[in-house]
Design a protein around this motif. Structure first.
Motif, short mmCIF file in Angstrom:
data_model
loop_
_atom_site.label_atom_id
_atom_site.label_comp_id
_atom_site.label_asym_id
_atom_site.label_seq_id
_atom_site.Cartn_x
_atom_site.Cartn_y
_atom_site.Cartn_z
N VAL A 435 -126.65 9.22 -1.32
CA VAL A 435 -127.49 10.33 -1.76
C VAL A 435 -127.31 10.67 -3.08
CG1 VAL A 435 -128.88 12.03 -1.22
CG2 VAL A 435 -128.35 9.90 0.66
N ARG A 436 -126.31 11.70 -3.46
CA ARG A 436 -126.48 11.92 -4.14
C ARG A 436 -125.47 11.65 -5.34
NH1 ARG A 436 -124.99 17.23 -4.98
NH2 ARG A 436 -125.28 18.07 -2.64
N ARG A 437 -125.81 11.37 -6.34
CA ARG A 437 -125.27 10.59 -7.50
C ARG A 437 -124.39 11.18 -7.85
NH1 ARG A 437 -129.45 7.76 -12.62
NH2 ARG A 437 -127.42 6.77 -13.10
N PRO A 438 -123.03 10.96 -8.18
CA PRO A 438 -122.40 11.38 -9.04
C PRO A 438 -122.69 11.33 -10.90
CG PRO A 438 -120.99 9.90 -8.34
CD PRO A 438 -122.65 10.39 -8.06
N PRO A 439 -121.84 12.50 -11.52
CA PRO A 439 -121.99 12.46 -13.23
C PRO A 439 -121.16 10.31 -13.55
CG PRO A 439 -121.41 14.48 -12.81
CD PRO A 439 -121.95 14.21 -11.34
N MET A 440 -120.10 10.85 -13.35
CA MET A 440 -119.14 10.20 -14.04
C MET A 440 -118.80 10.08 -15.25
SD MET A 440 -118.87 7.96 -10.13
CE MET A 440 -117.75 6.99 -10.71
N ARG A 441 -119.86 10.39 -16.07
CA ARG A 441 -119.65 10.24 -17.53
C ARG A 441 -118.24 9.37 -18.06
NH1 ARG A 441 -121.60 15.87 -16.91
NH2 ARG A 441 -123.69 15.31 -16.77
N VAL A 442 -117.25 9.60 -17.67
CA VAL A 442 -116.14 8.96 -18.33
C VAL A 442 -115.80 7.22 -17.33
CG1 VAL A 442 -113.99 8.58 -17.95
CG2 VAL A 442 -114.77 11.00 -18.23
N TRP A 443 -116.56 7.16 -16.67
CA TRP A 443 -116.51 6.12 -15.54
C TRP A 443 -117.35 5.33 -16.05
CZ3 TRP A 443 -112.74 3.23 -13.90
CH2 TRP A 443 -112.00 4.16 -13.09
N ARG A 444 -118.79 5.62 -16.83
CA ARG A 444 -120.01 5.19 -17.66
C ARG A 444 -119.47 4.37 -18.48
NH1 ARG A 444 -123.97 5.29 -13.16
NH2 ARG A 444 -123.94 6.94 -12.21
N GLY A 445 -118.82 5.54 -19.65
CA GLY A 445 -118.77 5.32 -20.57
C GLY A 445 -117.78 4.46 -20.63
N GLY A 446 -116.95 4.19 -19.79
CA GLY A 446 -115.44 3.42 -20.09
C GLY A 446 -115.78 1.81 -19.89
N LEU A 447 -117.36 1.44 -18.26
CA LEU A 447 -117.78 0.07 -17.83
C LEU A 447 -118.68 0.13 -19.99
CD1 LEU A 447 -119.06 0.77 -14.41
CD2 LEU A 447 -116.99 -0.62 -15.18
N ALA A 448 -119.24 1.06 -20.06
CA ALA A 448 -119.86 0.67 -21.20
C ALA A 448 -119.22 -0.17 -22.36
CB ALA A 448 -121.27 2.10 -21.68
N LEU A 449 -117.99 0.65 -22.66
CA LEU A 449 -117.32 0.04 -23.63
C LEU A 449 -116.53 -1.12 -23.71
CD1 LEU A 449 -115.10 1.03 -26.23
CD2 LEU A 449 -114.00 1.90 -24.94
N VAL A 450 -116.20 -1.18 -21.91
CA VAL A 450 -116.20 -2.62 -21.71
C VAL A 450 -117.46 -3.90 -22.21
CG1 VAL A 450 -115.65 -4.27 -19.81
CG2 VAL A 450 -114.40 -2.12 -20.06
N GLY A 451 -118.23 -2.84 -22.00
CA GLY A 451 -119.21 -3.85 -21.63
C GLY A 451 -119.52 -4.78 -23.55
N VAL A 452 -119.29 -3.64 -24.02
CA VAL A 452 -119.30 -3.71 -26.00
C VAL A 452 -118.31 -5.13 -25.68
CG1 VAL A 452 -119.23 -2.70 -27.60
CG2 VAL A 452 -120.92 -2.03 -26.29
N ILE A 453 -117.43 -4.60 -25.65
CA ILE A 453 -116.20 -5.36 -25.92
C ILE A 453 -116.13 -6.89 -25.72
CG2 ILE A 453 -113.71 -5.07 -26.42
CD1 ILE A 453 -113.69 -2.59 -25.77
N PHE A 454 -116.62 -7.01 -24.58
CA PHE A 454 -116.90 -8.16 -23.65
C PHE A 454 -118.24 -8.20 -23.82
CE2 PHE A 454 -112.92 -6.74 -22.76
CZ PHE A 454 -111.99 -7.80 -23.09
N PRO A 455 -119.57 -8.94 -24.33
CA PRO A 455 -120.41 -9.16 -24.71
C PRO A 455 -120.90 -9.39 -23.09
CG PRO A 455 -119.66 -9.83 -26.45
CD PRO A 455 -118.93 -9.33 -25.69
N LEU A 456 -120.99 -10.91 -22.35
CA LEU A 456 -120.50 -11.48 -21.50
C LEU A 456 -120.58 -10.68 -20.02
CD1 LEU A 456 -121.51 -14.71 -20.42
CD2 LEU A 456 -118.94 -14.89 -20.37
N MET A 457 -119.21 -9.62 -20.17
CA MET A 457 -118.70 -9.14 -19.34
C MET A 457 -120.13 -7.91 -18.75
SD MET A 457 -117.41 -7.24 -16.60
CE MET A 457 -116.86 -6.04 -15.92
N GLY A 458 -120.56 -7.49 -20.30
CA GLY A 458 -121.76 -6.19 -20.36
C GLY A 458 -122.77 -7.37 -19.81
N ALA A 459 -123.29 -8.77 -20.33
CA ALA A 459 -124.34 -9.11 -19.63
C ALA A 459 -124.59 -9.09 -17.74
CB ALA A 459 -124.62 -10.77 -19.51
N THR A 460 -123.25 -9.13 -17.30
CA THR A 460 -123.59 -9.17 -15.57
C THR A 460 -123.25 -7.91 -15.60
OG1 THR A 460 -120.48 -9.80 -16.02
CG2 THR A 460 -121.72 -12.11 -15.88
N MET A 461 -122.57 -6.82 -15.61
CA MET A 461 -122.66 -5.88 -15.58
C MET A 461 -124.26 -5.43 -15.61
SD MET A 461 -119.60 -3.63 -17.02
CE MET A 461 -119.52 -3.29 -18.33
#
Length: 479
Positions: A435-461
């Protein structure tokens, strides 16, 4: 109230990580099994193939003189169907190994012909495309599904990064370092006294943390060889002089003079494709090409207006030996007037990697590419590749790679068992959204970075996130 809120945040944080770990594992699990099994088999190729094809690859050492390689090639060619074109000579100095030559057949497939180097007897043939280790390698790289399979395996590697990161976070003790907690078990050693799903959880979590570094290394050393991202990364590294530096060919002649119209008309269509000015090292019929030179252009021999004698294969072998290339390498043979001999040496020690392009008429070295000429990124990848394939420190390297691979297969199986034990009937069994949405900014930033480096991965995420919101958006829980 503050303590309750903090506890709710911790639960939401953990459950969010668990959901990402679940989705990554659900996709990666079957592909990881394929990668682990095929990788282990391929790692032992040097031992398996001589046993599997002993009647063709192994000969008795008569301690007598061996026939010249050009004579052996002629005998191999005489056994092939009309129209077969020799494309590769595999060079080995081991006197108990047969001579191997590869031919491109009229059907378009390739075939290895094995010849006894002492008496010239043809020992047999093997299809290049259908031999066991080629099939294992194709499964490992692309599930034998062509470009689609390569993309799936590339995605499996990328999602494994998510699985490793979230798995470590889920394993990490709440108050680390805590020696008392570590001694209780379930952190560095599994608690074998447990039963049921708890036993599988300990096996999965503790095994995963021990294998995390090896899994990360396998992913990072394997992705540069992938068919989509790896190809683009190689081109980028080459253009930035981090792979093989641009303009490092030296002063030798590196481009052929354009053949006459009559010569062009006389060439078969496949020779136009194979020996065009834009031909790359990766296009040559070599068994293995060093990563750093795969995107480099193959030079050409000087075009001659009158017929000229071609330098013999034995002369090329002698020249390669003088340049420090002694054993277990391939020579791509010229099949056009402007073609070249290409010596490709891909040894266990990457510092000895060597690529030589040699004029087929004069025997002059047109270009000489060695490890010292690689860019920094290419040097790292060369070491990573040798370790990834189990080559760098011999049998011990093969054993280490096999332990990691089979360990990862065990993690896939244990993850599947845990899922089946907790999955409700006729339901996916994904961890519910908090129910509670944790901020997790580091994790979200990390996933965004992975998605940018690997565009196909970003699309599937993004696709997974949309699916999760649409299918399970209303199903939230605090625990």
């Amino acid at each position: 109230m503050a303590a309750a809120a903090s506890n709710a945040d911790a639960i939401a944080h953990r459950r969010t990580l668990w959901r990402w770990h679940f989705y990554a594992g659900l996709f990666v699990m079957p592909l990881l099994l394929v990668l682990a099994i095929t990788g282990t088999i391929y790692c032992f190729q040097p031992q398996i193939e001589p046993l599997l094809y002993r009647d063709r690859m192994v000969v008795a050492d008569t301690h007598g003189p061996q026939l010249s390689r050009d004579v052996l090639l002629a005998k191999a060619a005489a056994s092939e169907p009309r129209g077969a074109v020799p494309t590769l000579a595999q060079i080995e100095t081991n006197r108990t190994r047969s001579a191997e030559f590869v031919f491109r057949l009229p059907s378009g497939e390739s075939e290895s012909v094995y010849v006894n180097p002492y008496d010239g007897a043809v020992l047999g043939t093997l299809s290049v495309e259908h031999r066991l280790m080629k099939q294992v390698r194709n499964l490992h790289r692309g599930l034998m599904l062509g470009k689609t399979g390569e993309l799936l395996m590339e995605l499996a590697g990328c999602w494994t990064l998510v699985m490793i990161g979230t798995g470590i976070a889920l394993w990490w003790p709440d108050q680390w370092p805590d020696r008392a907690k570590a001694r209780q078990g379930g952190v560095w050693l599994p608690r074998l006294s447990l039963e049921g799903r708890a036993w599988w959880r300990d096996l999965h979590a503790v095994g995963g943390i021990w294998l995390a570094a090896g899994a990360l290394f396998f992913v990072l050393s394997g992705l540069p060889w992938s068919g989509s991202w790896g190809k683009e990364f190689k081109a980028l590294a080459t253009s930035a002089s981090l792979g093989y530096p641009k303009g490092a060919w030296g002063q030798a002649h590196v481009h052929s003079t354009a053949p006459s119209a009559a010569q062009q008309a006389a060439k078969p269509a496949d020779e136009h494709a194979m020996h065009g000015m834009s031909m790359k090292m990766d296009d040559l019929p070599l068994k293995q090409t060093p990563w750093a030179v795969g995107a480099t252009t193959v030079p050409g021999s000087a075009d001659v207006s009158t017929p000229a004698a071609r330098v013999s294969i034995d002369d090329i072998v002698a020249l390669a030996s003088r340049n420090g290339v002694a054993d277990d390498y391939g020579i791509a043979l010229p099949n056009a007037p402007t073609g070249v001999y290409t010596v490709s040496y891909f040894p266990a020690d990457p510092r000895a990697e060597r690529t030589l392009h040699i004029d087929q008429y004069s025997g002059r070295v047109l270009s000489d590419i060695g490890y010292s000429g690689y860019g920094r990124v290419a040097k790292w990848i060369s070491y990573g590749t040798s370790l990834h394939m189990g080559r760098y420190f011999g049998l011990a390297n093969q054993i280490v790679c096999s332990v990691i691979s089979l360990g990862l297969a065990t993690l896939a199986v244990s993850g599947f068992v845990m899922w089946m034990k907790r999955r409700p009937a006729r339901a996916l069994g994904a961890p519910t959204r908090p129910v509670r949405r944790p901020p997790m900014r580091v994790w979200r930033g990390g996933l965004a970075l992975v998605g940018v480096i690997f565009p196909l991965m970003g699309a599937t995420m993004l696709a997974v996130w949309c699916f999760d919101r649409l299918a399970f958006g209303a199903k939230r829980t605090l625990a």
